[in-house]
Design a protein around this motif. Structure first.
Motif, short mmCIF file in Angstrom:
data_model
loop_
_atom_site.label_atom_id
_atom_site.label_comp_id
_atom_site.label_asym_id
_atom_site.label_seq_id
_atom_site.Cartn_x
_atom_site.Cartn_y
_atom_site.Cartn_z
N ASP A 183 50.14 97.33 -32.47
CA ASP A 183 50.15 98.77 -32.28
C ASP A 183 50.03 99.13 -30.79
OD1 ASP A 183 50.41 99.19 -34.98
OD2 ASP A 183 48.27 99.48 -35.33
N VAL A 184 49.17 98.42 -30.08
CA VAL A 184 49.03 98.68 -28.65
C VAL A 184 50.31 98.33 -27.91
CG1 VAL A 184 47.75 98.06 -26.56
CG2 VAL A 184 46.54 98.37 -28.71
N GLN A 185 50.93 97.22 -28.29
CA GLN A 185 52.19 96.84 -27.64
C GLN A 185 53.28 97.88 -27.90
OE1 GLN A 185 52.43 92.82 -29.43
NE2 GLN A 185 52.48 92.03 -27.34
N GLN A 186 53.34 98.39 -29.12
CA GLN A 186 54.33 99.42 -29.43
C GLN A 186 54.07 100.69 -28.61
OE1 GLN A 186 54.23 100.96 -33.42
NE2 GLN A 186 56.36 101.64 -33.35
N ALA A 187 52.82 101.12 -28.55
CA ALA A 187 52.49 102.31 -27.76
C ALA A 187 52.80 102.10 -26.28
CB ALA A 187 51.01 102.66 -27.95
N LYS A 188 52.60 100.88 -25.83
CA LYS A 188 52.90 100.58 -24.43
C LYS A 188 54.40 100.66 -24.16
CE LYS A 188 51.77 97.08 -20.94
NZ LYS A 188 51.14 95.75 -20.73
N GLU A 189 55.21 100.18 -25.10
CA GLU A 189 56.66 100.27 -24.94
C GLU A 189 57.12 101.73 -24.98
OE1 GLU A 189 58.79 97.93 -24.25
OE2 GLU A 189 57.32 96.30 -24.28
N ASN A 190 56.54 102.51 -25.87
CA ASN A 190 56.91 103.93 -25.94
C ASN A 190 56.52 104.67 -24.66
OD1 ASN A 190 57.88 103.52 -28.53
ND2 ASN A 190 55.99 104.20 -29.52
N LEU A 191 55.38 104.31 -24.09
CA LEU A 191 54.97 104.95 -22.85
C LEU A 191 55.90 104.60 -21.69
CD1 LEU A 191 52.94 106.63 -21.25
CD2 LEU A 191 51.57 104.56 -20.94
N SER A 192 56.38 103.38 -21.68
CA SER A 192 57.31 102.99 -20.61
C SER A 192 58.64 103.72 -20.73
CB SER A 192 57.54 101.48 -20.65
OG SER A 192 58.18 101.09 -21.86
N LEU A 193 59.02 104.14 -21.95
CA LEU A 193 60.27 104.88 -22.14
C LEU A 193 60.17 106.31 -21.65
CD1 LEU A 193 63.14 105.12 -23.33
CD2 LEU A 193 62.05 105.65 -25.53
N ALA A 194 59.02 106.95 -21.82
CA ALA A 194 58.88 108.36 -21.47
C ALA A 194 59.07 108.63 -19.98
CB ALA A 194 57.52 108.87 -21.94
N PRO A 195 58.45 107.92 -19.05
CA PRO A 195 58.68 108.21 -17.62
C PRO A 195 60.13 107.95 -17.20
CG PRO A 195 56.69 106.92 -17.93
CD PRO A 195 57.39 106.91 -19.23
N GLU A 196 60.77 106.96 -17.82
CA GLU A 196 62.17 106.70 -17.48
C GLU A 196 63.05 107.90 -17.84
OE1 GLU A 196 65.77 103.62 -18.70
OE2 GLU A 196 63.72 103.26 -19.36
N THR A 197 62.83 108.44 -19.03
CA THR A 197 63.60 109.62 -19.44
C THR A 197 63.30 110.82 -18.56
OG1 THR A 197 63.55 108.80 -21.71
CG2 THR A 197 64.11 111.12 -21.39
N LEU A 198 62.01 111.01 -18.27
CA LEU A 198 61.62 112.14 -17.42
C LEU A 198 62.23 112.02 -16.03
CD1 LEU A 198 59.93 114.68 -16.99
CD2 LEU A 198 57.99 113.19 -16.40
N LYS A 199 62.27 110.82 -15.49
CA LYS A 199 62.86 110.64 -14.16
C LYS A 199 64.34 111.00 -14.16
CE LYS A 199 63.52 107.12 -10.59
NZ LYS A 199 63.30 105.69 -10.23
N SER A 200 65.03 110.62 -15.24
CA SER A 200 66.45 110.94 -15.31
C SER A 200 66.67 112.45 -15.41
CB SER A 200 67.07 110.24 -16.53
OG SER A 200 68.42 110.62 -16.70
N VAL A 201 65.86 113.12 -16.22
CA VAL A 201 66.02 114.57 -16.38
C VAL A 201 65.64 115.29 -15.09
CG1 VAL A 201 65.21 116.59 -17.67
CG2 VAL A 201 65.67 114.44 -18.87
#
Length: 330
Positions: free
Chosen positions: A64-82
């Motif tokens: 669960d922690v690994q999954q949450a960590k992967e999801n967190l790494s996706l959010a800043p990438e998307t925000l940076k693109s937007v």
């Protein structure tokens, strides 16, 4: 004893030494030791079963922690693109090449993605706290760092082999079998308790009066006369317990086979889904997102088209993370 004299009605001085030696029949002591050994083995299996559940919960919390960590790494990438798109829009607005409403729409879209970052961070912090709780830590910290990637190892055993391994290793199933062995040992003990024990005693009396003394030796043999009580109730109880725990063991065996079947099916489906997402969906979604972003920055695509492509890429990445998590957990 007391001193004898004609003036007192007391007898001569007397010393008695009496001992009794019980003789147990039916090997009662050996059967008690056998029951105690079976109970010790049961206690050990109980500890192993608790540890098995703790380890399983710990592994699940770790994933669960690994999954949450992967999801967190996706959010800043998307925000940076937007946000890069918003920066371009602001430059075009300052140059008078873009309407105010178009800039505001891009800013609203960036704000939506900006809120996803703290939400993803919150999920990661909560997963870390849950992991530390399973680990038994009293002082919990969100600064806990995990090492290692999500599991991608392959299962080489067949479903039948996994079922055999589960029945040979699961402490709860072994405990049920051990309970049957304990009940059989208890039945042997109750059968032995139904047999009458003997008691042999010896006695040494010594009497003395007026300087004259005499010794004697006595031997005694005794046994209880059991007419109606032959421990029938405890024998019947032990017999019924053997049948009861045998039925429980059979039920648990069927339940374990079902669990193995479900886990193996989940493993095969998760493996196939992960392969499909990784080879077919992920690369295409990234390509569409990058192409649409490039076109949008050049003014050849609309904001709606860009946001749809970004949302499709996020959904594909989320599906990919979920597939990796499900495969690791399976």
């Amino acid at each position: 004893g007391a001193t004898y004299s004609p003036a007192t009605p007391l007898g001569p001085n007397q010393l008695n030494i009496h001992t009794d030696f019980p003789f147990e029949r039916g090997h009662k002591r050996e059967e008690r030791v056998a029951v105690a050994k079976e109970e010790k083995s049961l206690a050990e299996l109980g500890v192993r079963e608790v540890m098995r559940q703790v380890i399983a919960n710990l592994q699940s919390a770790f994933v669960d922690v690994q999954q949450a960590k992967e999801n967190l790494s996706l959010a800043p990438e998307t925000l940076k693109s937007v946000e890069s798109v918003v920066a371009i829009k602001e430059s075009r607005f300052q140059a008078g090449d873009l309407a105010q409403v178009e800039l505001d729409r891009s800013r609203v879209a960036a704000l939506q993605y900006r809120t996803a970052v703290p939400q993803a961070q919150l999920q990661l912090d909560q997963a870390k706290i849950q992991l530390q709780q399973v680990m038994g830590r009293r002082q919990k910290s969100t600064g806990l760092e995990l090492a290692g990637a999500l599991r991608r190892d392959q299962v080489a055993e067949s479903r039948e082999e996994l079922t055999r391994l589960a029945l040979n290793r699961r402490p709860d199933y072994l405990s049920d079998q051990q309970t049957q062995a304990r009940s059989r040992a208890d039945l042997r003990l109750q059968l032995a308790n139904g047999k009458v024990d003997y008691s042999i005693g010896t006695e040494f009396p010594r009497q003395s009066a007026w300087g004259v003394s005499g010794n004697s030796v006595g031997v005694y043999f005794s046994m209880p006369l059991r007419i109606f009580n032959k421990n029938q109730g405890e024998i019947a109880r032990a017999q019924r317990e053997i049948q009861l725990f045998g039925a429980r063991a059979n039920a648990l065996e069927a339940s374990i086979q079902t669990e193995v079947d479900k886990a193996y099916r989940q493993y095969t489906v998760s493996r196939q889904l992960l392969s499909n997402v990784e080879t077919d969906m992920l690369a295409k979604a990234r390509s569409v997102r990058d192409t649409t972003e490039y076109s949008y920055k050049r003014g050849e695509a609309s904001l709606v088209e860009y946001l749809d492509a970004q949302r499709a890429f996020n959904d594909a990445m989320q599906t990919f993370n979920d597939a990796r998590t499900n495969f690791a957990r399976s």
